[in-house]
Motif scaffolding. Structure first.
Motif, PDB file in Angstrom:
ATOM      1  N   ALA B  51       0.540  -1.101   0.244  1.00  0.00           N
ATOM      2  CA  ALA B  51      -0.077  -0.340  -0.128  1.00  0.00           C
ATOM      3  C   ALA B  51       0.710   1.006   0.087  1.00  0.00           C
ATOM      4  CB  ALA B  51      -0.758   0.138   1.223  1.00  0.00           C
ATOM      5  N   GLU B  52       1.633   0.974   0.472  1.00  0.00           N
ATOM      6  CA  GLU B  52       2.894   2.275   0.744  1.00  0.00           C
ATOM      7  C   GLU B  52       3.935   2.941  -0.193  1.00  0.00           C
ATOM      8  OE1 GLU B  52       3.919   5.825   2.231  1.00  0.00           O
ATOM      9  OE2 GLU B  52       3.350   3.959   3.724  1.00  0.00           O
ATOM     10  N   LEU B  53       3.931   1.265  -0.576  1.00  0.00           N
ATOM     11  CA  LEU B  53       4.232   1.545  -2.435  1.00  0.00           C
ATOM     12  C   LEU B  53       3.926   1.814  -3.287  1.00  0.00           C
ATOM     13  CD1 LEU B  53       7.199   0.343  -3.786  1.00  0.00           C
ATOM     14  CD2 LEU B  53       5.655  -1.098  -4.838  1.00  0.00           C
ATOM     15  N   ASP B  54       2.209   1.681  -3.716  1.00  0.00           N
ATOM     16  CA  ASP B  54       0.899   2.217  -4.418  1.00  0.00           C
ATOM     17  C   ASP B  54       0.847   3.935  -3.557  1.00  0.00           C
ATOM     18  OD1 ASP B  54       0.512  -0.154  -5.471  1.00  0.00           O
ATOM     19  OD2 ASP B  54      -1.741  -0.511  -4.248  1.00  0.00           O
ATOM     20  N   ALA B  55       1.558   4.288  -2.318  1.00  0.00           N
ATOM     21  CA  ALA B  55       1.198   5.612  -2.231  1.00  0.00           C
ATOM     22  C   ALA B  55       1.963   6.910  -2.926  1.00  0.00           C
ATOM     23  CB  ALA B  55       1.147   5.762  -0.967  1.00  0.00           C
ATOM     24  N   LEU B  56       3.375   5.728  -2.857  1.00  0.00           N
ATOM     25  CA  LEU B  56       4.852   6.355  -3.591  1.00  0.00           C
ATOM     26  C   LEU B  56       5.019   6.611  -4.806  1.00  0.00           C
ATOM     27  CD1 LEU B  56       8.123   5.741  -2.420  1.00  0.00           C
ATOM     28  CD2 LEU B  56       8.329   5.725  -4.704  1.00  0.00           C
ATOM     29  N   ALA B  57       3.643   5.751  -6.059  1.00  0.00           N
ATOM     30  CA  ALA B  57       3.828   5.829  -7.024  1.00  0.00           C
ATOM     31  C   ALA B  57       2.824   6.146  -8.047  1.00  0.00           C
ATOM     32  CB  ALA B  57       3.351   4.996  -7.477  1.00  0.00           C
ATOM     33  N   ALA B  58       1.926   6.980  -6.982  1.00  0.00           N
ATOM     34  CA  ALA B  58       0.767   7.946  -7.118  1.00  0.00           C
ATOM     35  C   ALA B  58       1.509   9.574  -6.236  1.00  0.00           C
ATOM     36  CB  ALA B  58       0.074   7.302  -5.886  1.00  0.00           C
ATOM     37  N   ARG B  59       2.177   9.192  -5.441  1.00  0.00           N
ATOM     38  CA  ARG B  59       3.342  10.779  -5.481  1.00  0.00           C
ATOM     39  C   ARG B  59       3.911  11.171  -6.919  1.00  0.00           C
ATOM     40  NH1 ARG B  59       3.513   9.018  -0.494  1.00  0.00           N
ATOM     41  NH2 ARG B  59       6.291   8.724  -0.611  1.00  0.00           N
ATOM     42  N   PRO B  61       4.291   9.519 -10.053  1.00  0.00           N
ATOM     43  CA  PRO B  61       4.339   8.868 -11.205  1.00  0.00           C
ATOM     44  C   PRO B  61       5.398   8.691 -12.042  1.00  0.00           C
ATOM     45  CG  PRO B  61       2.586  10.932 -11.254  1.00  0.00           C
ATOM     46  CD  PRO B  61       3.684  10.867 -10.305  1.00  0.00           C
ATOM     47  N   GLY B  62       6.014   7.112 -12.451  1.00  0.00           N
ATOM     48  CA  GLY B  62       7.370   7.094 -13.921  1.00  0.00           C
ATOM     49  C   GLY B  62       8.288   7.251 -12.820  1.00  0.00           C
ATOM     50  N   PHE B  63       8.335   7.170 -11.263  1.00  0.00           N
ATOM     51  CA  PHE B  63       9.436   6.364  -9.878  1.00  0.00           C
ATOM     52  C   PHE B  63       9.799   5.852 -10.886  1.00  0.00           C
ATOM     53  CE2 PHE B  63      10.917   5.431  -6.001  1.00  0.00           C
ATOM     54  CZ  PHE B  63      12.216   6.502  -6.322  1.00  0.00           C
ATOM     55  N   ALA B 124      25.079   1.619  -3.239  1.00  0.00           N
ATOM     56  CA  ALA B 124      25.308   2.051  -3.963  1.00  0.00           C
ATOM     57  C   ALA B 124      24.263   3.517  -2.902  1.00  0.00           C
ATOM     58  CB  ALA B 124      25.128   2.167  -5.496  1.00  0.00           C
ATOM     59  N   GLY B 125      24.545   3.040  -2.325  1.00  0.00           N
ATOM     60  CA  GLY B 125      23.756   4.487  -0.887  1.00  0.00           C
ATOM     61  C   GLY B 125      21.900   4.660  -1.379  1.00  0.00           C
ATOM     62  N   GLU B 126      21.474   5.244  -0.251  1.00  0.00           N
ATOM     63  CA  GLU B 126      19.748   5.517  -0.765  1.00  0.00           C
ATOM     64  C   GLU B 126      20.100   6.286  -1.466  1.00  0.00           C
ATOM     65  OE1 GLU B 126      17.937   5.901   2.899  1.00  0.00           O
ATOM     66  OE2 GLU B 126      18.859   3.589   2.775  1.00  0.00           O
ATOM     67  N   ILE B 127      18.576   5.773  -2.120  1.00  0.00           N
ATOM     68  CA  ILE B 127      18.030   6.611  -3.444  1.00  0.00           C
ATOM     69  C   ILE B 127      16.773   7.250  -2.682  1.00  0.00           C
ATOM     70  CG2 ILE B 127      16.745   6.400  -5.564  1.00  0.00           C
ATOM     71  CD1 ILE B 127      18.602   3.732  -5.892  1.00  0.00           C
ATOM     72  N   SER B 128      16.685   8.424  -2.983  1.00  0.00           N
ATOM     73  CA  SER B 128      16.143   8.846  -2.223  1.00  0.00           C
ATOM     74  C   SER B 128      13.855   9.391  -2.720  1.00  0.00           C
ATOM     75  CB  SER B 128      15.777  10.301  -1.663  1.00  0.00           C
ATOM     76  OG  SER B 128      16.639  11.615  -3.228  1.00  0.00           O
ATOM     77  N   ALA B 129      13.069   8.004  -2.466  1.00  0.00           N
ATOM     78  CA  ALA B 129      11.291   8.946  -2.810  1.00  0.00           C
ATOM     79  C   ALA B 129      11.370   9.710  -2.598  1.00  0.00           C
ATOM     80  CB  ALA B 129      11.417   7.634  -1.709  1.00  0.00           C
ATOM     81  N   PRO B 130      10.171   9.953  -3.478  1.00  0.00           N
ATOM     82  CA  PRO B 130      10.665  11.824  -3.440  1.00  0.00           C
ATOM     83  C   PRO B 130       9.166  11.382  -2.288  1.00  0.00           C
ATOM     84  CG  PRO B 130       9.387  10.549  -5.761  1.00  0.00           C
ATOM     85  CD  PRO B 130       9.984   9.482  -4.570  1.00  0.00           C
ATOM     86  N   GLU B 131       9.347  12.660  -1.866  1.00  0.00           N
ATOM     87  CA  GLU B 131       8.485  13.302  -0.771  1.00  0.00           C
ATOM     88  C   GLU B 131       6.817  13.487  -0.364  1.00  0.00           C
ATOM     89  OE1 GLU B 131       9.887  13.853   2.309  1.00  0.00           O
ATOM     90  OE2 GLU B 131      11.909  13.170   1.672  1.00  0.00           O
ATOM     91  N   ALA B 132       6.382  12.958  -0.142  1.00  0.00           N
ATOM     92  CA  ALA B 132       5.017  14.109   0.443  1.00  0.00           C
ATOM     93  C   ALA B 132       4.997  14.559   0.241  1.00  0.00           C
ATOM     94  CB  ALA B 132       4.170  12.723   1.590  1.00  0.00           C
ATOM     95  N   SER B 133       5.762  15.727   0.841  1.00  0.00           N
ATOM     96  CA  SER B 133       5.854  16.981   1.072  1.00  0.00           C
ATOM     97  C   SER B 133       5.378  18.026  -0.417  1.00  0.00           C
ATOM     98  CB  SER B 133       6.550  17.165   2.090  1.00  0.00           C
ATOM     99  OG  SER B 133       7.875  18.115   1.683  1.00  0.00           O
TER     100      SER B 133
END
Lengths: 271, 245
Positions: B51-59, B61-63, B124-133
């Protein structure tokens, strides 16, 4: 309340150390107690410019790591009583700086001095980060040329994001110190004009230091230029800048050398 | 591979002189190439994680887009069947799994058997996911200070900057970009594929302008436009820039 001031630029060789020494001495000349701190661990220079290289026993790293206390490491200037130097270590590197250690040292210095002036190393890495970390205000030393201006812009971005003050959500005061300025060359278009630099960086101006052989002469003598030759053009510019730091309103001018007959005869001998 | 597959077979109508020479074997050439893969490490309960993954993909698109993804199931104790189910769930979401690690390779059966990852790889370190903010998609972001050299502003929607964009700074927007100051850095509009996105600035001195992947550097820019208020838009496959007055 003590003010922590960082002298920074991003680019090397623009005059950070010279300006740290000159501003530190100029503030001390107004009666303030001042400590200049060299953060350029591994490539220290401030001790040379201050003429204290033969008096270094303990350094910033010793204090940061708890091997010595501040009293042992601070070097009091022989010309002005209220001016002290905390030298950097030449044999270590920037990895020896720790967040807790630097915070503790700055905290202790704040209890003793009116001004703590941190001389930042060039670059945007660890040393520069720690030098700016606890600052209340920043002096950005910039030469009137494009690469220096862009590097200054980069540093301003970091001052607005990586410092304690920025992380608390406060705005860091940033002041431009334009060094090695030559009005004639700017007029000919060989150099950026003051307005161009201010327009690009959009910060307020602390002072304009004219290009002068007096600066190099003073460095080689091991004396801040404001002490070596207080009536020279760069010294007057630094002294004005120091008065502005203290909140005085001083009209902004670019001082020029006052050359009389003798000056014309002997003016070229120095440098 | 059989040697026959590597042999060069001269075409029948080729130069006869050449054909008489014994066919030279072309050596097989190997090249190394490294890719950055995104490592996904699902946690229990898997449904919440999805569900969290879906929310990230919605924030954003194309991530996941065409990114290669490695699935690390070491935090889960899954049966082979559950792994297959999870792979199916991710496949439905368009996540391209190139390998699975963190479980016994025998757990991967059928068509999934080829997904077993060789041991190795370098973190190779963290890849930052787009923030909700970053606000709602297609919204507007207003920045009230200059964008400094080295800073990067990235936003899904329109970006308005009340100040300058310095040389060495970049603004990336899926919508249009408005700069009420000098644009000296890079402006990348329509980054998620919007051909109608535009760039406006009060003073054009940009290092790079791009709309929907079509870009132009200062060198290609008409000199007469430098320092002028200007706008850029996409006209077919060409990026056009014109003065704004």
């Amino acid at each position: 309340m003590a003010e922590v001031l960082v002298v920074t630029s991003g680019k090397g060789g623009v005059g950070k150390t010279t300006s740290t020494a000159a501003l530190g001495a100029a503030l001390a000349q107004t009666g303030q107690s001042v400590c200049v701190v060299d953060f350029d661990v591994g490539l220290r220079n401030l001790d040379l410019v201050m003429g204290a290289e033969r008096r270094v026993v303990y350094d910033l790293i010793n204090v940061v790591q708890g091997d010595a206390n501040l009293n042992q490491a601070l070097i009091r200037d022989k010309r002005i009583d209220s001016l002290s130097l905390l030298p950097a270590s030449q044999t270590r590197d920037k990895d020896a700086l720790t967040a807790e250690g630097v915070e503790r040292v700055i905290g202790e210095l704040k209890n003793r001095f009116d001004w703590i002036i941190c001389d930042s190393p060039a670059g945007i890495e660890r040393g520069a980060y720690f030098a700016m970390r606890h600052a209340d205000l920043a002096v950005i030393v910039t030469n009137p040329e494009v690469s220096s201006v862009r590097d200054s812009d980069r540093i301003i971005g970091l001052l607005d994001s990586k410092t304690e003050k920025a992380e608390r959500g406060e705005v860091m005061e940033k002041l431009l110190l334009l060094t090695r300025y030559s009005p004639e060359r700017a007029e000919r278009g060989d150099m950026l004009k003051v307005e161009d630099v201010l327009e690009i960086l959009s910060i307020s101006l602390l002072g304009i230091i004219p290009e002068s052989p007096e600066v190099l002469k003073a460095s080689n003598l091991g004396s801040p230029v404001t002490l070596a030759n207080p009536i020279s053009a760069p010294s007057r510019a630094y002294l004005d800048a120091a008065r502005r730091l203290r909140g005085e309103t001083v009209p902004m001018t670019v001082p020029t050398e006052r050359k009389g007959f003798l000056g014309n005869l002997f003016g070229r001998r120095a440098a | 591979m059989s040697p026959a597959a590597l042999q060069i077979v001269p075409k029948s109508d080729a130069d006869p002189a050449a054909a008489q020479e014994p066919a030279k074997r072309k050596p097989v050439r190997f090249k190394g190439r490294s890719f950055m893969a995104l490592v996904l490490t699902p946690e229990q309960p898997v449904n919440d994680w999805l569900a969290e993954l879906d929310a990230l993909a919605a924030r954003s698109p194309g991530f996941f887009g065409d990114r290669p993804v490695v699935l690390d199931v070491s935090l889960l104790r899954l049966s082979p069947r559950m792994i297959a189910a999870l792979l199916g769930d991710l496949d439905q979401r368009g996540v391209r799994i190139i390998g699975v690690e963190g479980c016994d390779p025998k757990f991967l059966d059928g068509p999934n058997a080829r997904l077993a990852m060789p041991v190795g790889g370098r973190a190779a370190g963290e890849i930052s996911a787009p923030e909700a903010s970053t606000g709602k998609v297609g919204g507007s972001l207003i920045i009230n200070q200059p964008v400094r050299s080295g800073q990067s502003v990235s936003f899904q929607g329109d970006v308005t900057i009340c100040g300058s964009v310095a040389s060495g700074a970049e603004v990336i927007a899926s919508g249009s970009i408005h700069v009420y100051g000098a644009l000296r850095g890079r402006a990348i509009a329509g980054s998620a594929g919007d051909r109608k996105a535009r760039i406006f600035c009060r003073r054009l001195d940009a290092e790079l302008l791009a709309i929907d992947g079509v870009y132009m550097t200062t060198e290609d820019l008409n000199r007469a436009l430098r320092g002028k208020p200007a706008t850029a838009w996409l006209d077919g496959e060409a990026l056009r820039v014109a003065a704004l007055d």
